[in-house]
Design an enzyme around this catalytic site. Structure first.
Site, short mmCIF file in Angstrom:
data_model
loop_
_atom_site.label_atom_id
_atom_site.label_comp_id
_atom_site.label_asym_id
_atom_site.label_seq_id
_atom_site.Cartn_x
_atom_site.Cartn_y
_atom_site.Cartn_z
N ASP A 109 0.87 -1.17 0.00
CA ASP A 109 0.00 0.00 0.00
C ASP A 109 0.91 1.23 0.00
OD1 ASP A 109 -2.36 1.62 0.44
OD2 ASP A 109 -3.25 -0.17 1.35
N ASP B 94 -2.96 4.68 -2.53
CA ASP B 94 -4.04 5.31 -1.76
C ASP B 94 -4.40 6.67 -2.33
OD1 ASP B 94 -5.49 4.86 0.87
OD2 ASP B 94 -4.63 6.84 1.27
N GLU C 210 -6.14 3.95 -6.25
CA GLU C 210 -7.45 4.17 -5.63
C GLU C 210 -7.93 5.56 -5.98
OE1 GLU C 210 -9.65 4.24 -1.28
OE2 GLU C 210 -7.80 5.33 -1.66
N HIS D 90 -11.32 -2.72 3.11
CA HIS D 90 -11.29 -2.33 4.53
C HIS D 90 -12.06 -1.05 4.83
CE1 HIS D 90 -8.36 0.09 2.52
NE2 HIS D 90 -8.22 0.84 3.59
N ASP D 91 -12.56 -0.37 3.81
CA ASP D 91 -13.32 0.87 4.01
C ASP D 91 -14.81 0.67 3.82
OD1 ASP D 91 -10.95 2.32 4.30
OD2 ASP D 91 -10.83 2.79 2.16
O1 TEU Z 1 -9.59 5.77 1.44
C1 TEU Z 1 -10.04 6.86 0.72
C2 TEU Z 1 -11.49 7.15 0.65
O2 TEU Z 1 -11.84 8.06 -0.04
C3 TEU Z 1 -12.56 6.43 1.35
O3 TEU Z 1 -12.71 5.13 1.01
C4 TEU Z 1 -12.46 6.68 2.81
O4 TEU Z 1 -11.98 5.55 3.45
C5 TEU Z 1 -13.75 7.07 3.45
O5 TEU Z 1 -14.45 5.90 3.81
C6 TEU Z 1 -14.64 7.98 2.71
O6 TEU Z 1 -15.88 8.07 3.35
C7 TEU Z 1 -8.23 5.57 1.60
C8 TEU Z 1 -7.96 4.36 2.46
O7 TEU Z 1 -8.43 3.22 1.81
C9 TEU Z 1 -8.57 4.58 3.80
O8 TEU Z 1 -8.48 3.46 4.63
C10 TEU Z 1 -7.87 5.75 4.43
O9 TEU Z 1 -8.49 6.08 5.64
C11 TEU Z 1 -7.88 6.97 3.52
O10 TEU Z 1 -7.57 6.69 2.17
C12 TEU Z 1 -6.83 7.95 3.98
O11 TEU Z 1 -5.57 7.41 3.79
#
Ligand code: TEU
Length: 577
Positions: free
Chosen positions: A111, A219, A277, A350-351
């Site tokens: 990552d 990310d 992403e 994970h989000d």
């Molecule tokens: O996530 C970015 C993002 O825009 C979303 O998925 C975010 O997690 C949030 O749920 C929006 O409502 C990435 C990573 O995957 C996430 O885990 C991190 O917290 C974020 O970036 C910051 O690094």
């Protein structure tokens, strides 16, 4: 592309890239397997579970961040890009994982979190130390809004709203300026306008590749180029803050930065995978990012289908998607990237909340819906991603109290809403449905205490259904969610039509029946899935009759006759001609 475009002359790679027939598995190390009893998953835990991944048949592990970090956002706030956080182990553990995975033919994707660092990264510590520090310009520092008193609410340099609630600006007493943080205040945004920042990032990436890693999941990489004037965003009705996305999303230099990164880091190396992403990316932009001739990225994570149930005000407010919205969204992306570019395919990470709870029916048709959703995902054109536990049909967690919630996004939202008069019970409904902690409960390995995840006290609660839903209960069991995922992954490896065939949606008489054809020369597959909890008579264009002589390659229910038009709730069939 016009012929004046200098990139037009560069030939696209002649060989099919390996990742077109690959399946990626995301490990969120914190919740995967604990090896030392401290309640937090670690690298040795991943090593101990390589058998599971090999059995499943995946080709790549994407490892969520294991770098040194204060863990304000579970590692997405990095304080040293080139060291391992002690909670996850040591660099020797990492090297061992890399070797052992490679020995099994499994690649490792790191990552890469370089839109921002931790506020405890030495770069930021220096940057904030004084206005004339050489690293001041490595981050986004600005004065208070003209005519206001610095440090007061409303004095922030722009009106932008953070992804994690509140303003994107944090006031720094010592130097009297604000710094930008699109995410938490402990995640200051790096200033990619500064060439020193970019070179430092590229050098770090090269060192990881030299160490043997096989690529990067990047990310929020579409946020690295900001409009340098940082204009205010529009304030939607009922909102306190403005939407800065038009000024920090897909900024003016994004393509330039990605092409520079490609030149500086990836040129001359092979066998790698890059996936960016990109919240808010459109299909048109995705084609540009993933056109091989442009040399930017191999694929992107788009967000359209994981936003279908987000309300206007925020993701925590539920909106009921139209029937068939998921299939319609997937079809749009399949069509848009059919000739140029490449899709990544995912239902969770994970989000996101758990796939079967969000898109399926985790009460009445748990197994059926988990396997139907897997079928439609894995048989599209693109590279599928499996998020840990999805292959077991893991479900959302029943959060009973805010004390069970760990995630910074949910906690910031909760704090903001209770300050505005919200009450716990109401707020828990949204957090329970869409909150990121759902995906972060420990992987359910067996029916023993703590699901075999840890011998200690887990950092976040194990789902109470672990005695029923776990890996041990599914290994070798025909029709189990795990065995179904295995079959799908095997299909991709064995049949080039899955990896390389064209995609065409076939109308089937209902928006909630997702039927599509994959074709590569004479090899034709038909996938038909009832994505609803009621039986449906499928009315294919041309009917199922032409498929009477086809074989049923895979089903998730006891096979009926090939041409039976009635599909039970969440029934999925894969035909081959
Ligand atoms: O996530 C970015 C993002 O825009 C979303 O998925 C975010 O997690 C949030 O749920 C929006 O409502 C990435 C990573 O995957 C996430 O885990 C991190 O917290 C974020 O970036 C910051 O690094």
């Amino acid at each position: 592309m016009s012929s004046a475009d200098p990139l037009a002359d560069r030939a696209a790679p002649a060989v099919t890239p390996w990742w077109k027939s690959a399946v990626v598995y995301q490990v969120y190390p914190r919740s995967f397997q604990d090896s030392d009893g401290d309640g937090i998953g670690d690298l040795r835990g991943v090593i101990d579970r390589l058998d599971h991944l090999q059995r499943l048949g995946v080709d790549v592990i994407w490892l969520s961040p294991i770098y040194r970090s204060p863990q304000a956002d579970n590692g997405y706030d990095i304080s040293d890009y080139e060291d391992i956080d002690p909670v996850f182990g040591t660099m020797a553990d990492f090297d061992e994982l890399l070797d052992r995975a490679h020995a099994r033919g499994i690649k490792i994707l790191m990552d890469l979190v370089v839109n921002h660092s931790s506020d405890e990264h030495p770069w930021f510590v220096e940057s904030r130390s004084s206005r004339d520090n050489p690293k001041r310009d490595w981050y986004w520092w600005r004065d208070a809004r003209p005519g206001t008193i610095a440090g007061r609410p409303g004095s922030e340099p722009t009106n932008w709203e953070s992804f994690f609630s509140g303003s994107t600006w944090e006031f720094d007493e010592q130097t009297g300026q604000y710094y930008l943080h699109l995410f938490d205040r402990k995640q200051p945004d790096l200033n990619w306008e500064n060439p020193e920042v970019r070179q430092a990032v590229y050098a770090m990436m090269r060192r990881w590749l030299d160490r043997g890693v096989d690529g990067f999941r990047m990310d929020v990489i579409n946020l690295i180029s900001k409009h340098p004037d940082l204009p205010d965003g529009q304030v939607a009705e009922g909102h306190t803050y403005g939407d800065g996305f038009p000024f920090y999303g897909h900024g003016p230099r994004l393509h330039e930065f990605l092409q520079e990164m490609h030149r500086e880091v990836f040129d001359g190396r092979s066998g790698l995978l890059t996936v960016g992403e990109m919240p808010g990316v459109t299909p048109e932009e995705a084609v540009l990012f993933t056109d091989p001739a442009r040399r930017e990225l191999d694929m992107v994570f788009q967000f359209e289908h994981v936003g279908l149930d987000h309300g206007e005000a925020s993701k925590f407010v539920h909106r009921e998607p139209d029937p068939g919205a998921l299939a319609a969204s997937f079809t749009r992306w399949q069509d848009a990237l059919s000739d140029t570019g490449w899709n990544s395919l995912y239902l969770s990470n994970h989000d996101q909340p758990r796939t079967v709870s969000r898109f399926g029916d985790d009460r009445e048709f748990w197994r059926e819906s988990a396997t139907a959703l897997a079928t439609i995902l894995h048989l599209q054109r693109g590279t599928p991603y499996v998020y840990q536990g999805e292959e077991l049909g893991m479900t959302n967690h029943p959060f009973a109290s805010i004390d069970d919630v760990r995630d910074v996004e949910s906690l910031n939202h909760y704090r903001e809403q209770t300050d505005a008069g919200g009450v716990e019970g109401d707020l828990l409904v949204g957090i329970g449905r869409i909150g990121r902690d759902n995906a972060r409960t420990p992987v359910q390995w067996d029916a023993s205490p703590n699901a075999g995840f840890t011998t200690g006290e887990p950092w976040t609660a194990v789902n109470p259904n672990a005695a029923l839903i776990n890996a041990e209960a599914q290994y070798g069991v025909p029709g189990s969610v795990f065995e179904h995922y295995r079959s799908l992954i095997r299909l991709r490896h064995e049949r080039s039509v899955v990896a390389d065939g064209t995609f065409r949606r076939v109308p089937a008489g209902s928006d909630e029946v997702f039927a599509f054809e994959r074709r590569l020369d004479d090899d034709v597959l038909l996938v038909v899935a009832n994505l609803s909890s009621v039986s449906r008579v499928v009315q294919l264009d041309g009917g199922l009759e032409p498929w009477r002589d086809a074989s049923l390659l895979l089903t998730n229910l006891p096979a009926k006759t090939v041409a039976a038009a009635e599909f039970a709730p969440w029934e999925a069939r894969v035909y081959a001609l």
